[in-house]
Design a protein around this motif. Structure first.
Motif, PDB file in Angstrom:
ATOM      1  N   ASP A   1       1.076  -0.777  -0.092  1.00  0.00           N
ATOM      2  CA  ASP A   1       0.391   0.670  -0.059  1.00  0.00           C
ATOM      3  C   ASP A   1       0.557   1.080   0.068  1.00  0.00           C
ATOM      4  OD1 ASP A   1      -2.499   1.676  -0.392  1.00  0.00           O
ATOM      5  OD2 ASP A   1      -3.019   0.742   2.060  1.00  0.00           O
TER       6      ASP A   1
ATOM      7  N   ALA B   1       6.329  -2.443   1.555  1.00  0.00           N
ATOM      8  CA  ALA B   1       5.216  -3.630   1.542  1.00  0.00           C
ATOM      9  C   ALA B   1       5.417  -3.972   3.488  1.00  0.00           C
ATOM     10  CB  ALA B   1       5.626  -4.510   0.533  1.00  0.00           C
ATOM     11  N   VAL B   2       4.652  -5.153   3.916  1.00  0.00           N
ATOM     12  CA  VAL B   2       4.806  -5.137   5.068  1.00  0.00           C
ATOM     13  C   VAL B   2       4.044  -6.562   4.932  1.00  0.00           C
ATOM     14  CG1 VAL B   2       4.338  -2.842   6.360  1.00  0.00           C
ATOM     15  CG2 VAL B   2       2.270  -4.926   6.096  1.00  0.00           C
TER      16      VAL B   2
ATOM     17  N   GLY C   1       2.826  -6.623   9.954  1.00  0.00           N
ATOM     18  CA  GLY C   1       2.960  -5.248   9.911  1.00  0.00           C
ATOM     19  C   GLY C   1       4.216  -5.093  10.092  1.00  0.00           C
TER      20      GLY C   1
ATOM     21  N   ILE D   1       7.692  -3.779   8.144  1.00  0.00           N
ATOM     22  CA  ILE D   1       8.138  -3.291   6.905  1.00  0.00           C
ATOM     23  C   ILE D   1       9.415  -4.186   5.748  1.00  0.00           C
ATOM     24  CG2 ILE D   1       9.958  -1.400   5.465  1.00  0.00           C
ATOM     25  CD1 ILE D   1       8.744   0.353   7.980  1.00  0.00           C
TER      26      ILE D   1
ATOM     27  N   ARG E   1      -6.033  -5.598   4.677  1.00  0.00           N
ATOM     28  CA  ARG E   1      -5.680  -4.393   4.178  1.00  0.00           C
ATOM     29  C   ARG E   1      -5.140  -4.054   5.528  1.00  0.00           C
ATOM     30  NH1 ARG E   1      -8.118  -1.933  -0.015  1.00  0.00           N
ATOM     31  NH2 ARG E   1      -7.821   0.291   1.298  1.00  0.00           N
TER      32      ARG E   1
ATOM     33  N   VAL F   1      -1.470  -3.122   6.422  1.00  0.00           N
ATOM     34  CA  VAL F   1      -0.910  -2.223   6.313  1.00  0.00           C
ATOM     35  C   VAL F   1      -1.252  -0.797   6.993  1.00  0.00           C
ATOM     36  CG1 VAL F   1      -2.205  -2.053   4.268  1.00  0.00           C
ATOM     37  CG2 VAL F   1       0.303  -1.456   4.735  1.00  0.00           C
TER      38      VAL F   1
ATOM     39  N   THR G   1      -0.132   0.025   9.898  1.00  0.00           N
ATOM     40  CA  THR G   1       1.975   0.472  10.274  1.00  0.00           C
ATOM     41  C   THR G   1       1.775   1.473  10.103  1.00  0.00           C
ATOM     42  OG1 THR G   1       2.262  -1.779   9.422  1.00  0.00           O
ATOM     43  CG2 THR G   1       3.052  -0.527   8.708  1.00  0.00           C
TER      44      THR G   1
END
Length: 274
Positions: free
Chosen positions: A115, A144-145, A149, A151, A227, A230, A233
């Protein structure tokens, strides 16, 4: 000079003894100066980290760093050096692997969530653009995780760069680094030719891009499968005031700030379970 070589807890962002024990083996020893006769460095590694964590969490400018942390020029100099020589990336990735193992996950992830987050930039030099969809002038954080969550990859671009355009180098880096990766989740903004492009990266493998769509029948807010990971995060980022906007001139400094935020979070978690 009472701050030299002592570690009282002065601010909530300071490392506790347990947290310092988790990270100290990963932090390089600062150099004392040029040549054998260089002036010894006043700050030690723990003091440097405490100062940098304070800046990220509080959002203050480097020049406004409280004097009991030592000279702001020294602190900023090491933040800059460790951004350029990949020290922050190394520390972050090792801590991520440790935490995955701690919670019973394999080090190499098999799935990722993709995302982007558009954030404003103040009037400053450096790359920036205008995201017409979000009506934000600034930059985009493409991340991108993993399923926790944490990285896996970061790419910072001007805000006018399309998600699908930035996704290609981000995903290519993921595939090159994580050989066990099989599934990437993303929202409808990544729908289109990117799905087939991801599939051809491993034509004989199981890698695929799966789009998590929002139903047109849903009214108001709804948590979407995968979804939300992220999005959480991104919420962690905004708990650090320095990350509520992108104040950095250099893109590598922007990436470093995100990793430092996550480093602080993971160190706290590891200390809590140790």
């Amino acid at each position: 000079m009472g701050w030299m070589q002592t570690h009282p807890t002065r601010y909530p962002t300071d490392l506790t003894d347990e947290e310092w024990n988790q990270i100290q083996s990963l932090v390089p020893t600062p150099k004392s100066g040029k040549g054998k006769r260089g002036r010894p460095l006043a700050l030690d590694r723990r003091s440097l980290l405490n100062a940098i964590f304070y800046v990220v969490r509080s959002g203050c400018a480097w020049r406004l760093l409280p004097s009991d942390f030592g000279p702001w020029q020294t602190v900023y100099g090491y933040f800059r050096r460790w951004s350029q020589d990949w020290t922050w990336t190394f520390i972050h990735d090792v801590l991520r692997d440790w935490w995955r193992k701690t919670v019973g996950r394999k080090v190499a992830p098999t799935a990722a969530i993709l995302d982007s987050q558009s954030v404003k930039t103040p009037d400053q030099a450096g790359e920036r653009g205008y995201d017409a969809g979000k009506k934000i002038a600034g930059r985009k954080r493409h991340v991108a995780v993993d399923c926790l969550g944490l990285i896996l990859a970061i790419l910072i671009t001007p805000a006018d760069v399309q998600d699908r355009e930035a996704a290609k180098p981000l995903i290519q880096g993921l595939v090159n680094r994580f050989g066990r990766l099989q599934l990437i989740w993303a929202d409808g903004g990544y729908l289109g030719a990117l799905v087939q492009w991801v599939k051809q990266l491993r034509p004989f493998g199981k890698l695929r891009l799966e789009i998590v769509r929002r139903s047109d029948d849903v009214q108001g807010f709804k948590v979407l499968p995968r979804r939300w990971v992220v999005e959480r995060t991104f919420g962690w980022f905004f708990k650090s005031r320095r990350l509520c906007r992108d104040y950095e001139v250099r893109l590598d400094h922007s990436e470093a700030m995100l990793r430092i935020c996550m480093i602080r979070l993971m160190v706290r978690r590891l200390a809590d379970v140790s």
